[in-house]
Design a protein around this motif. Structure first.
Motif, PDB file in Angstrom:
ATOM      1  N   VAL A 490       1.103  -1.032  -0.122  1.00 58.49           N
ATOM      2  CA  VAL A 490      -0.061   0.018  -0.123  1.00 58.49           C
ATOM      3  C   VAL A 490       0.937   1.341  -0.110  1.00 58.49           C
ATOM      4  N   TYR A 491       0.558   2.341  -0.897  1.00 59.85           N
ATOM      5  CA  TYR A 491       1.423   3.288  -1.087  1.00 59.85           C
ATOM      6  C   TYR A 491       0.271   4.445  -0.993  1.00 59.85           C
ATOM      7  N   ASN A 492       0.717   5.323   0.140  1.00 60.55           N
ATOM      8  CA  ASN A 492      -0.235   6.435   0.567  1.00 60.55           C
ATOM      9  C   ASN A 492       0.507   7.754  -0.019  1.00 60.55           C
ATOM     10  N   SER A 497      -5.180   9.144   0.384  1.00 65.50           N
ATOM     11  CA  SER A 497      -5.354   8.306  -0.971  1.00 65.50           C
ATOM     12  C   SER A 497      -4.328   7.329  -0.861  1.00 65.50           C
ATOM     13  N   LEU A 499      -2.635   3.806  -3.130  1.00 67.60           N
ATOM     14  CA  LEU A 499      -2.408   2.907  -4.196  1.00 67.60           C
ATOM     15  C   LEU A 499      -2.127   1.574  -3.654  1.00 67.60           C
ATOM     16  N   TYR A 500      -2.478   0.459  -4.277  1.00 67.10           N
ATOM     17  CA  TYR A 500      -2.130  -0.859  -3.737  1.00 67.10           C
ATOM     18  C   TYR A 500      -2.180  -1.837  -4.855  1.00 67.10           C
ATOM     19  N   ALA A 501      -1.583  -2.907  -4.456  1.00 62.79           N
ATOM     20  CA  ALA A 501      -1.288  -4.212  -5.535  1.00 62.79           C
ATOM     21  C   ALA A 501      -1.322  -5.526  -4.286  1.00 62.79           C
ATOM     22  N   VAL A 533      -4.998  -4.839  -8.382  1.00 65.93           N
ATOM     23  CA  VAL A 533      -4.192  -3.458  -8.242  1.00 65.93           C
ATOM     24  C   VAL A 533      -5.517  -2.484  -8.144  1.00 65.93           C
ATOM     25  N   GLY A 534      -5.168  -1.513  -7.318  1.00 70.68           N
ATOM     26  CA  GLY A 534      -6.220  -0.737  -7.268  1.00 70.68           C
ATOM     27  C   GLY A 534      -5.831   0.869  -6.607  1.00 70.68           C
ATOM     28  N   ALA A 535      -6.954   1.792  -6.514  1.00 69.23           N
ATOM     29  CA  ALA A 535      -6.498   3.134  -6.101  1.00 69.23           C
ATOM     30  C   ALA A 535      -7.800   3.543  -5.307  1.00 69.23           C
ATOM     31  N   LYS A 536      -7.952   4.353  -4.301  1.00 71.96           N
ATOM     32  CA  LYS A 536      -8.853   4.753  -3.465  1.00 71.96           C
ATOM     33  C   LYS A 536      -8.512   6.020  -2.904  1.00 71.96           C
ATOM     34  N   THR A 547     -13.239   4.632  -5.306  1.00 73.71           N
ATOM     35  CA  THR A 547     -12.244   3.554  -5.285  1.00 73.71           C
ATOM     36  C   THR A 547     -12.174   2.735  -6.826  1.00 73.71           C
TER      37      THR A 547
END
Length: 728
Positions: A490-492, A497, A499-501, A533-536, A547
């Motif tokens: 997880v990258y914030n 916000s 970003l994750y994988a 993979v995603g973002a929120k 999301t």
């Protein structure tokens, strides 16, 4: 003639099933001024754990996607947190309605045979792929049936984790997990009540009470929560379309010190659902003439009774250690007496009826789960680690009349006598199983930098099934080992916000594990992998929440008939899905809010052969049974004037198939629901609800024989309810 003119009418609201008493408690802070969208929600708890109505709740800590207790912004997974008050404001009285209309990409395939408790998610269907929890505890599914929980009145929130989740809860969660979290005891008092009347004799009553117990000198030591909800209706199907149910949820909290809490709770669910198994297709459609007809026998019966007792302990000996334990006992008693299959006979013009079945389920599950969370440092990095174990013992007894070879009966499309169930075809004890399950699990979160964290998790389940045939005395025993694990980053970029994988590995049983037959006992657990993979995030000072996620899931070891030997099965094949999901909440203007979600996917059998009439048929490339490839929900909320709010809900579900060959099609459908609220006083609200505004004829589930659809289980037609809710 229009469907409306054919529809049976009731003489008015019928009296409510059972007496209902008392409800919930309120937050550990002074009550705020009650706003329209917060009426009756002030008792839902406070702080970072309180689910907010009409929100994606990206900052709310949950216990479904991770046992560590992270927010969705800290979690490398797709998670919906639906406030219970959101469901109640939108007129969603059942868990199925709340999950399918508010969460992303979830549809229902509810039927009396599965307890009205089956869902689809990310290309996979049924209770053996979409696991269901109550307050974080898994219910082991027997004979593909889930009957509890069902009512949204006692719900604080519903957490929906999409994608493989065996790392948290064991086998049976390749498609996802639905966790229903009930309201909790709190110390500030609250009381609420709701009364509803509607078309088709609908009547609902619900009461809620809670607060501190004992004298003031004891302080915040004892608190309680009590919810009671009852519903009944004459139903829109005739005959045998009436239903009634009762849900009771009670909890007592004892907090002798700030770092130690004990909670004893008991939940009861009793249901007598409509004895409706579907409407036969006539030349591939449902004629208006028979839309409201039920072809079951006159003396049909369905009853489900569930009781769940839990004792929870939470202890924090220091700021860096938290220990939790849950001991529980669940019992389920179920009974069906029906004729369950209907098909239109073109040659005779009659409806042929088959499957005269009587079935009893008796199930008891006793278990204990212990976990401990540690907060500290690992190689100089901030670290959170949780480890624990889970043990269960499940006794299941199946009584049925599968020995009974009832003749097919036929009745006219209209003007028929439903008849009675044959007395020589009653149930007798069939088999009993005992399942002992033990598991260990662990999760870890390392904070590598201010913006980057790495999460891992693993779980090993070892269930042992013992089954005895109560007719022949034959027995067998089988032990399985199910492994699940997950890695995620997880990258914030900002605090609001992410970003994750993630990569995850999960397992599914080949059928309901605790009722597995000997013919399937030699098969391995099905396995599945997912890459996601995603973002929120939040924007515009929190006015916009969003999301997005993309994923691919592959499941191996499907069950297939042996080519040329249709009575035998083998384990072959592969099923996959990949898709895109979007959810957003946008307060785009004063008095206006838009909430919506969209799931687009492609699901198929990659390799799946079956024997049909002695020939080997390949279903590779076909869409899996009951799985839609498009699901969308949209809710528009408008504060029309002072003390008036309107809500419009739109739902779109893509076409599905009832057979492997994709010839028995169930069409896509669109539904429109309306809610108009008037806040009569600061403490009371009057609501008008209209369901299925355009009276769409649509199928929730269906059956097929030899590649042709035989009957559809229809969703409810246009109906109207008026609700009055008050708090004090």
């Amino acid at each position: 003639m229009s469907p409306t003119n054919n529809r049976p009418r009731s003489g008015g609201p019928a009296p409510l099933c059972g007496v209902l008493v008392a409800l919930l408690a309120s937050p550990a802070a002074a009550q705020e001024t009650v706003a329209l969208d917060q009426l009756s929600v002030e008792g839902e708890g406070g702080g970072s754990d309180r689910a907010v109505p009409n929100s994606l709740n990206l900052r709310i800590r949950d216990r479904t996607a991770s046992r560590i207790g992270l927010t969705p912004l800290e979690t490398p997974a797709s998670l919906d947190i639906v406030s219970g008050e959101t469901a109640r404001l939108r007129g969603q009285d059942t868990i199925a309605e709340a999950v399918t209309q508010d969460a992303t990409g979830i549809t229902t395939i509810a039927a009396p045979g599965n307890g009205n408790g089956a869902f689809t998610s990310r290309g996979f269907a049924g209770p053996n792929s979409i696991q269901q929890l109550y307050d974080g505890t898994r219910f082991y599914v027997g004979a593909n049936t889930v009957t509890f929980p069902f009512d949204t009145w006692n719900v604080e929130r519903i957490e929906v984790l999409r994608g493989p989740s065996s790392v948290l809860y064991g086998d049976g969660a390749i498609g996802g997990v639905i966790n229903v979290v009930p309201k909790k005891p709190v110390f500030v008092p609250i009381n609420a009540a709701r009364a509803v009347v509607g078309t088709d004799g609908v009547a609902r009553l619900a009461l809620d009470s809670g607060g501190a117990l004992g004298q003031a000198e004891f302080g915040d030591t004892f608190a309680y929560r009590l919810n009671v909800s009852g519903n009944r209706a004459d139903g829109w199907i005739r005959p045998e379309g009436d239903f009634r149910n009762l849900a009771v949820s009670a909890a007592l909290l004892f907090q002798p010190s700030p770092d130690l809490t004990f909670t004893l709770s008991h939940d009861l669910g009793y249901q007598e659902p409509a004895r409706y198994w579907g409407t036969p297709l006539v030349e591939g459609r449902i004629p208006d003439l028979i839309r409201f007809n039920n072809y079951n026998v006159r003396d049909a019966k369905i009853t489900w009774a569930d009781n769940w007792t839990q004792f929870k302990t939470e202890w924090s000996p220091s700021a860096d250690i938290t220990v939790r334990n849950t001991a529980y006992r669940l019992t389920s008693r179920r009974h069906w007496l029906d004729v369950e299959q209907y098909s239109y006979n073109r040659g005779t013009g009659l409806v042929d009826r088959g499957d005269y079945l009587e079935i009893y389920h008796s199930q008891e599950q006793v278990g204990d789960r212990l976990d401990a969370t540690f907060r500290g440092n690992l190689f100089g990095f901030a670290n959170q680690f949780v480890a624990g174990f889970d043990v269960n013992h499940i006794d299941f007894r199946h009584t049925n009349n599968f020995y009974f070879d009832a003749p097919t009966t036929s009745v006219p499309l209209t003007g028929y006598d439903p008849g009675f169930f044959p007395q020589n075809g009653r149930a007798r004890p069939a088999y009993a199983t005992q399942t002992s399950q033990a598991s260990v699990f662990a999760e870890d979160r390392v904070i590598l930098s201010e913006k980057l964290s790495f999460l891992t998790g693993v779980r090993l389940d070892v269930p042992t099934l013992h089954r005895e045939d109560l007719q022949t005395g034959s027995r067998f025993e089988k032990t399985y080992r199910a492994l699940g694990y997950r890695f995620g980053l997880v990258y914030n970029p900002t605090p609001d916000s992410a970003l994750y994988a993630q990569y995850s590995f999960a397992t599914d049983p080949v059928n309901s594990l605790i009722t597995l037959s000997q013919s399937l006992a030699g098969f391995q657990l099905a396995t599945g992998t997912q890459v996601e993979v995603g973002a929120k995030g939040l924007a515009l000072d929190g006015a916009l929440e969003w999301t997005v996620a993309g994923y691919r899931i592959v499941k191996d070891n499907l069950i297939s008939a042996v080519p040329g030997q249709p009575t035998l099965s083998t384990q072959v094949g592969q099923q996959s899905s990949h898709g895109f999901e979007l959810a957003l909440g946008w307060h785009f203007a004063p008095g206006w809010r838009l909430d919506g979600n969209l799931a687009l996917l492609h699901a198929q059998y990659d390799k799946f052969d079956q024997s049909v009439n002695g020939a080997t048929i390949s279903y590779a490339g076909n869409q899996p049974i009951d799985v839609p490839e498009r699901v969308a929900n949209l809710w528009l909320t408008w504060d029309v004037a002072r003390d008036w709010t309107a809500r419009v809900g739109l739902q779109n579900v893509g076409q599905v198939y009832s057979d492997f060959g994709n010839t028995a099609r169930r069409p896509a459908y669109n539904l429109v629901n309306l809610v108009l609220d008037h806040q009569v006083t600061a403490e009371s609200r009057l609501s008008l609800r209209v369901y299925n505004l355009f009276d769409k004829v649509y199928a929730i589930s269906g059956n097929a024989v030899n590649g042709a659809g035989t009957n559809w289980l229809l969703g409810r037609p246009r109906s109207v309810e008026v609700a009055y809710t008050v708090t004090w």
